[in-house]
Design a protein around this motif. Structure first.
Motif, PDB file in Angstrom:
ATOM      1  N   ASN A  20       0.719  -1.114   0.022  1.00 12.92           N
ATOM      2  CA  ASN A  20      -0.049   0.046   0.135  1.00 12.92           C
ATOM      3  C   ASN A  20       0.881   1.217  -0.091  1.00 12.92           C
ATOM      4  N   GLY A  21       2.231   1.218  -0.117  1.00 12.82           N
ATOM      5  CA  GLY A  21       2.965   2.278  -0.276  1.00 12.82           C
ATOM      6  C   GLY A  21       3.475   2.853   1.020  1.00 12.82           C
ATOM      7  N   ARG A  58       4.211   6.476   0.207  1.00 12.72           N
ATOM      8  CA  ARG A  58       4.302   6.960  -1.019  1.00 12.72           C
ATOM      9  C   ARG A  58       2.991   6.636  -1.820  1.00 12.72           C
ATOM     10  N   THR A  59       2.398   7.830  -2.538  1.00 15.47           N
ATOM     11  CA  THR A  59       1.033   7.492  -3.141  1.00 15.47           C
ATOM     12  C   THR A  59       1.110   8.460  -4.418  1.00 15.47           C
ATOM     13  N   SER A  60       0.081   8.088  -5.257  1.00 13.92           N
ATOM     14  CA  SER A  60      -0.015   8.946  -6.255  1.00 13.92           C
ATOM     15  C   SER A  60      -1.696   9.289  -6.534  1.00 13.92           C
ATOM     16  N   GLY A  61      -1.730  10.159  -7.287  1.00 20.05           N
ATOM     17  CA  GLY A  61      -3.097  10.743  -7.565  1.00 20.05           C
ATOM     18  C   GLY A  61      -3.935  11.346  -6.375  1.00 20.05           C
ATOM     19  N   VAL A  62      -3.064  12.479  -5.953  1.00 23.48           N
ATOM     20  CA  VAL A  62      -3.401  13.226  -4.828  1.00 23.48           C
ATOM     21  C   VAL A  62      -4.087  14.561  -5.090  1.00 23.48           C
ATOM     22  N   ASN A  77       1.600  12.296 -10.454  1.00 21.80           N
ATOM     23  CA  ASN A  77       2.907  11.438 -10.118  1.00 21.80           C
ATOM     24  C   ASN A  77       2.979  11.110  -8.748  1.00 21.80           C
ATOM     25  N   ASP A  78       4.132  10.413  -8.191  1.00 24.15           N
ATOM     26  CA  ASP A  78       4.317   9.777  -7.016  1.00 24.15           C
ATOM     27  C   ASP A  78       4.971  11.220  -5.885  1.00 24.15           C
ATOM     28  N   LEU A  79       4.119  10.981  -4.809  1.00 24.00           N
ATOM     29  CA  LEU A  79       4.296  11.795  -3.902  1.00 24.00           C
ATOM     30  C   LEU A  79       4.648  10.999  -2.937  1.00 24.00           C
ATOM     31  N   TYR A 119       8.264  15.175  -4.613  1.00 25.36           N
ATOM     32  CA  TYR A 119       7.370  14.985  -5.719  1.00 25.36           C
ATOM     33  C   TYR A 119       8.035  14.945  -7.035  1.00 25.36           C
ATOM     34  N   LYS A 120       7.593  13.984  -7.698  1.00 20.30           N
ATOM     35  CA  LYS A 120       8.385  14.055  -9.146  1.00 20.30           C
ATOM     36  C   LYS A 120       7.537  14.401 -10.017  1.00 20.30           C
ATOM     37  N   ILE A 121       7.943  15.670 -10.517  1.00 23.11           N
ATOM     38  CA  ILE A 121       6.952  16.380 -11.455  1.00 23.11           C
ATOM     39  C   ILE A 121       7.071  15.733 -12.927  1.00 23.11           C
ATOM     40  N   ASN A 122       8.200  15.265 -13.327  1.00 21.87           N
ATOM     41  CA  ASN A 122       8.082  14.717 -14.536  1.00 21.87           C
ATOM     42  C   ASN A 122       9.568  13.622 -14.506  1.00 21.87           C
TER      43      ASN A 122
END
Length: 160
Positions: A20-21, A58-62, A77-79, A119-122
């Motif tokens: 679950n991260g 670690r999550t994405s879609g926040v 992206n991943d936060l 946070y990975k922007i790209n």
């Protein structure tokens, strides 16, 4: 003189990442440095022990609770949230070989707190926000308690 260095870093370490991260880290580190001086028949021992406890997520879609142009900001992206806490005890002891007496000459207890958000922007651009706090309490009365705090924002661009 003779020197002996022992370092077990980490002596005990557990680092778990769940599906679950969620990440959890626990470490125990120890090191010791012995120096024997034959001229004055003294042995100087420096030893350190440290516990590190860390947790992260670690999550994405926040969706952020703030709006830009009337719309809530969506981070696709991943936060990565990270929090590390450590306690380190160190001591320096001078031992007289002839008389079996010892004198603690220095030592410090350090408490560190290190939360951060990445946070990975790209693929090439990474945003990081961090806070570091290091508080030191001396064992002897030769020095004063100190604390160092730093915080900031980092933008890292990677060229490939």
């Amino acid at each position: 003189g003779i020197s002996i260095v022992e370092r077990l870093t980490p002596l005990l370490g557990i680092d778990v990442t769940m599906n679950n991260g969620l990440t959890v880290k626990l470490e125990y580190k120890t090191d010791r440095n012995l120096q024997l001086n034959m001229r004055n028949l003294q042995m100087v021992e420096q030893r350190n022990k440290e516990w590190v406890v860390g947790a992260g997520f670690r999550t994405s879609g926040v969706r952020l609770p703030i709006k830009y142009n009337g719309k809530k900001i969506y981070l696709s992206n991943d936060l990565n949230f990270r929090f590390d806490f450590s306690i380190r005890d160190g001591a320096t002891i001078v031992r007289n070989i002839e008389s079996d007496e010892y004198i603690p000459t220095a030592g410090i207890r350090s408490v560190n707190i290190r939360p951060s958000i990445d946070y990975k922007i790209n693929d090439n651009l990474n945003f990081r926000m961090f806070y570091n706090r290091n508080a030191n309490e001396p064992v002897t009365s030769n020095s004063f308690p100190t604390a160092l705090t730093d915080f900031g924002i980092t933008l890292r661009y990677t060229m490939q």
